[in-house]
Design a protein around this motif. Structure first.
Motif, PDB file in Angstrom:
ATOM      1  N   ALA A 275       0.837  -1.195   0.000  1.00 44.03           N
ATOM      2  CA  ALA A 275       0.000   0.000   0.000  1.00 44.03           C
ATOM      3  C   ALA A 275       0.877   1.252   0.000  1.00 44.03           C
ATOM      4  O   ALA A 275       0.607   2.219  -0.744  1.00 44.03           O
ATOM      5  N   GLU A 276       1.932   1.234   0.819  1.00 42.88           N
ATOM      6  CA  GLU A 276       2.856   2.370   0.844  1.00 42.88           C
ATOM      7  C   GLU A 276       3.584   2.512  -0.496  1.00 42.88           C
ATOM      8  O   GLU A 276       3.797   3.630  -0.997  1.00 42.88           O
ATOM      9  N   TYR A 277       3.964   1.403  -1.070  1.00 44.46           N
ATOM     10  CA  TYR A 277       4.649   1.406  -2.365  1.00 44.46           C
ATOM     11  C   TYR A 277       3.748   2.008  -3.443  1.00 44.46           C
ATOM     12  O   TYR A 277       4.177   2.864  -4.240  1.00 44.46           O
ATOM     13  N   ASP A 278       2.476   1.561  -3.461  1.00 43.71           N
ATOM     14  CA  ASP A 278       1.535   2.075  -4.456  1.00 43.71           C
ATOM     15  C   ASP A 278       1.258   3.552  -4.240  1.00 43.71           C
ATOM     16  O   ASP A 278       1.153   4.330  -5.211  1.00 43.71           O
ATOM     17  N   ALA A 279       1.142   3.989  -2.971  1.00 45.12           N
ATOM     18  CA  ALA A 279       0.884   5.408  -2.677  1.00 45.12           C
ATOM     19  C   ALA A 279       2.065   6.273  -3.103  1.00 45.12           C
ATOM     20  O   ALA A 279       1.888   7.365  -3.676  1.00 45.12           O
ATOM     21  N   ARG A 280       3.279   5.796  -2.836  1.00 47.50           N
ATOM     22  CA  ARG A 280       4.463   6.557  -3.240  1.00 47.50           C
ATOM     23  C   ARG A 280       4.541   6.691  -4.748  1.00 47.50           C
ATOM     24  O   ARG A 280       4.819   7.786  -5.288  1.00 47.50           O
ATOM     25  N   ASN A 281       4.281   5.593  -5.452  1.00 46.38           N
ATOM     26  CA  ASN A 281       4.329   5.636  -6.907  1.00 46.38           C
ATOM     27  C   ASN A 281       3.245   6.548  -7.477  1.00 46.38           C
ATOM     28  O   ASN A 281       3.448   7.248  -8.486  1.00 46.38           O
ATOM     29  N   ALA A 282       2.089   6.532  -6.787  1.00 48.37           N
ATOM     30  CA  ALA A 282       1.006   7.400  -7.244  1.00 48.37           C
ATOM     31  C   ALA A 282       1.403   8.865  -7.103  1.00 48.37           C
ATOM     32  O   ALA A 282       1.118   9.701  -7.978  1.00 48.37           O
TER      33      ALA A 282
END
Length: 305
Positions: free
Chosen positions: A45-52
């Protein structure tokens, strides 16, 4: 005859290993794996949020394999858990098979020659005389009782840490008389047929060999003419010894309830019930059924009888 298992008290060792690896396996399946899954979900979730955020700022993000590698790394079992999980089903299967079905033993001495030779690897049926709890050897299901002529493995009455193997010659209630190297069971003389002399490979001497018909069970026995019927000085004090009467030419015993009288087929080279008494039912391990290997003599492979 003292039977040697590959590792001392192998049943206890297996039980401890099964419990330890089993606890680790269950802990991983029902707790640690869920913890890793939750940690992986948070990281993703953190990875996806950072990429977003990076994408929103106009930064081009290359996700090729990175997300999968991150997830796999977090979900990967620690080495100690991975090995425990791999070993647990194998150890549990071996523990079940040798505790309730069949157990291997190796013959280290000559007290059961010519039936069993030094180096024979045998299988013992653990359930034919009833199902017993492993380690404590407590019977929980009665099936059959030992019969005269059976080759039986049991806990040595004078040292329960040792496994012995002998032939059952007397069951509860039997009167066993052994005089001048001949058996009488309940007043009936056992039949003997003279065979060719047997070459003793250990001492390079010949022993007298006979076929003994023990109430319907035929097997070979050996006699050493240089030795007496029994050695009175080698008789130990044992429970129910009052059931036996010793004489110079032999002895008689009435087998108590719940006990068995055991003798080796190599009659004059066997420490057996003549010397240390009866075998209680609680000491029974199982019935020897087959020689499955002898590395020095492959022709030995086959049925004990």
């Amino acid at each position: 005859m003292n039977l040697q298992v590959i590792l001392g008290n192998f049943a206890l060792i297996l039980f401890v290993l099964m419990v330890v690896t089993g606890v680790i396996w269950f802990l991983d399946v029902f707790y640690l794996a869920k913890q890793r899954r939750a940690a992986a979900d948070r990281a993703l979730a953190e990875y996806d949020a950072r990429n977003a955020r990076l994408t929103a700022d106009g930064v081009k993000v290359d996700n090729t394999g990175n997300r999968a590698q991150l997830e796999a790394g977090i979900l990967r079992q620690p080495t100690w858990i991975e090995y425990s999980g791999s070993f647990f089903p194998v150890i549990a299967l071996v523990f079940f098979l040798r505790s309730f079905l069949f157990e291997p033993f190796k013959i280290p001495s000559s007290s059961m020659v010519p039936t069993l030779l030094v180096g024979d690897l045998i299988l013992v049926n653990k359930f034919t005389y009833g199902i017993r709890l492993p380690v404590i050897n407590q019977k929980i299901v009665q099936i059959n009782n030992p019969q005269r002529g059976d080759v039986m493995v049991f806990k040595y009455p004078m040292d329960m840490s040792q496994d012995y193997i002998k032939r059952v010659v007397g069951v509860p209630g039997d009167k066993i008389t052994y005089e001048n190297k001949r058996l009488t069971v309940n007043g009936v003389e056992v039949k003997y047929t003279t065979l060719d002399d047997y070459l003793n490979d250990e001492r390079l001497v010949y022993n007298k060999q006979f076929e003994e018909n023990l109430t319907g069970v035929s097997h070979r026995i050996l006699n050493d003419e240089s030795k007496p019927t029994y050695n009175r000085d080698s008789v130990f004090p044992f429970p129910n010894s009052e059931a036996c009467t010793y004489r110079s030419e032999g002895f008689s015993c009435v087998v108590p309830a719940g006990n068995y009288f055991m003798m080796g087929d190599n009659r004059d080279n066997s420490m057996d019930s003549r010397y240390w008494g009866f075998v209680p039912d609680k000491n029974i391990v199982g019935k020897a059924i087959v020689v499955w290997m002898n590395l020095g003599n492959l022709r030995r492979i086959g049925s004990i009888h």
